[in-house]
Write an enzyme that holds these catalytic residues in place. Structure first.
Site, PDB file in Angstrom:
ATOM      1  N   LYS A 205       0.820  -1.256  -0.109  1.00 12.20           N
ATOM      2  CA  LYS A 205       0.045   0.001   0.169  1.00 12.20           C
ATOM      3  C   LYS A 205       0.927   1.236  -0.061  1.00 12.20           C
ATOM      4  O   LYS A 205       1.751   1.405   0.863  1.00 12.20           O
ATOM      5  CB  LYS A 205      -0.792   0.024   1.285  1.00 12.20           C
ATOM      6  CG  LYS A 205      -1.882   1.310   1.446  1.00 12.20           C
ATOM      7  CD  LYS A 205      -2.790   0.946   2.381  1.00 12.20           C
ATOM      8  CE  LYS A 205      -3.647   2.365   2.515  1.00 12.20           C
ATOM      9  NZ  LYS A 205      -4.805   2.139   3.630  1.00 12.20           N
ATOM     10  N   LYS A 260      -1.945  -1.285  -3.853  1.00 11.17           N
ATOM     11  CA  LYS A 260      -2.775  -0.219  -3.792  1.00 11.17           C
ATOM     12  C   LYS A 260      -2.026   1.134  -3.878  1.00 11.17           C
ATOM     13  O   LYS A 260      -1.083   1.061  -3.206  1.00 11.17           O
ATOM     14  CB  LYS A 260      -3.794  -0.251  -2.590  1.00 11.17           C
ATOM     15  CG  LYS A 260      -4.742   0.857  -2.309  1.00 11.17           C
ATOM     16  CD  LYS A 260      -5.270   0.611  -0.937  1.00 11.17           C
ATOM     17  CE  LYS A 260      -6.062   1.876  -0.719  1.00 11.17           C
ATOM     18  NZ  LYS A 260      -6.741   1.905   0.742  1.00 11.17           N
TER      19      LYS A 260
END
Ligand SMILES: NCC(=O)CCC(=O)O
Ligand SMILES: [Mg+2]
Length: 335
Positions: A205, A260
């Site tokens: 992330k 992400k």
């Protein structure tokens, strides 16, 4: 990868022959996008009959649990395998140490129970992170200087994940980027007898600026103490580090890993899939959704075609599935 240069040259080889007919295009299509590739992120509110638009995400609404059940039935009927649940937590429930995150009677825990009762075959994925529950908007417990404390945070995340599993969550999805949290959550789930609770790790992330509209949606935008999450989320410049992160989370017991944001990071998705050969997901985040919708609303891009193209790009890069705010619209378009 070696291309066979002996295959011939024009006119023996005409690449356009296979493109000339719908049947031959279908036969040689290398990737498919189906509703079963989609995970629908949804925002849940307290109350009944509550529905609130998210201004920076046109088409997305925050819903109370009763209305969420209707959406869940629709998603299931369209062939979407799972929802990812994100709570909108009132200021009165936020605190320095995020105690509400692991309340057995919390909003997420009640939403999970209601969803599993109403639509048992629809997978429910919960967000394991403290940012909706902290007054300072960081994903963990902070010290006096505002630094997010790793091991102290992990202790709270473990309680949060265990409370989600106890409520019936099929998948817990730690999105916080603390070190060691996957291993700690896995061992707690095992001890509690939740042997089949899946972990989808937000393994790579990034500290992205594409999350702005999501923070509007959950009401954490205004209050991020320190203004950024650079001390735990990844530097956007890195991709070897993503492989390291994903490998660690798999070793600690993650069943599925996630990259992400999504579209700007498909190079990372491709490396992760090719090198680790594990179930790999990506999150087409709120900023990506907002950019697309803004262009659709201006009439600058054609909604259905561009939405489906954007999702197919994830499949081509190697994703097993995609978290996307377009899930419902895309599933309808794919019927
Ligand atoms: N933990 C979930 C998110 O941070 C979502 C971000 C987004 O959609 O922008
Ligand atoms: Mg990590």
């Amino acid at each position: 990868m070696v291309f066979n240069t002996q295959r011939g040259h024009y006119p023996q080889t005409r690449m356009r022959r296979l493109r000339a007919h719908a049947f031959s295009r279908a036969l040689v299509s290398e990737n498919q996008l189906t509703p079963s590739d989609l995970i629908y992120p949804v925002f849940v509110l307290e109350g009944t009959g509550q529905r609130e638009a998210v201004p920076s995400m046109p088409g997305v609404e925050r819903l109370s649990i009763d209305l969420l059940l209707t959406l869940a039935r629709d998603a299931h009927a369209l062939g979407i395998p799972a929802l990812a649940l994100f709570p909108v937590v009132g200021a009165e429930k936020k605190s320095l140490n995020a105690e509400e995150a692991y309340s057995a009677d919390g909003l997420v825990q009640r939403a999970v129970q209601a969803l599993k009762d109403a639509v048992p075959d629809l997978g429910v994925i919960t967000d394991v992170a403290l940012d909706p529950f902290t007054t300072h908007g960081q994903d963990g417990i902070i010290d006096d200087a505002g630094y997010v404390l790793n091991d102290t945070t992990v202790e709270v995340l473990v309680q949060q994940a265990a409370s989600h599993a106890a409520a019936g969550a099929d998948v817990v999805a730690p999105s916080d980027m603390m070190d060691g949290r996957i291993g700690a959550i896995r061992s707690t789930l095992e001890s509690a007898g939740h042997h089949n609770t899946l972990i989808m790790s937000y393994a790579a992330k990034y500290a992205s600026s594409y999350y702005g509209p999501f923070r509007d949606a959950v009401g954490s935008a205004g209050n991020i103490k320190g203004g950024n999450k650079y001390s735990y989320q990844m530097d956007v410049a890195n991709s070897d580090e993503a492989l390291h992160e994903c490998a660690l989370d798999l070793a600690e017991g993650a069943d599925m890993i996630m990259v992400k944001p999504g579209m700007p990071y498909l190079d990372v998705v491709q490396r992760v899939k090719q090198e680790l050969k594990s179930p790999t997901f990506a999150y087409q985040v709120s900023g990506e959704y907002a950019m697309h919708v803004a262009a659709f609303e201006q009439g600058w891009l054609s909604k259905e075609a561009v939405m489906l193209e954007s999702l197919m790009a994830f499949k081509r890069a190697g994703c097993d599935g995609i978290l996307t705010y377009f899930a419902l619209d895309a599933a309808k378009a794919l019927q």
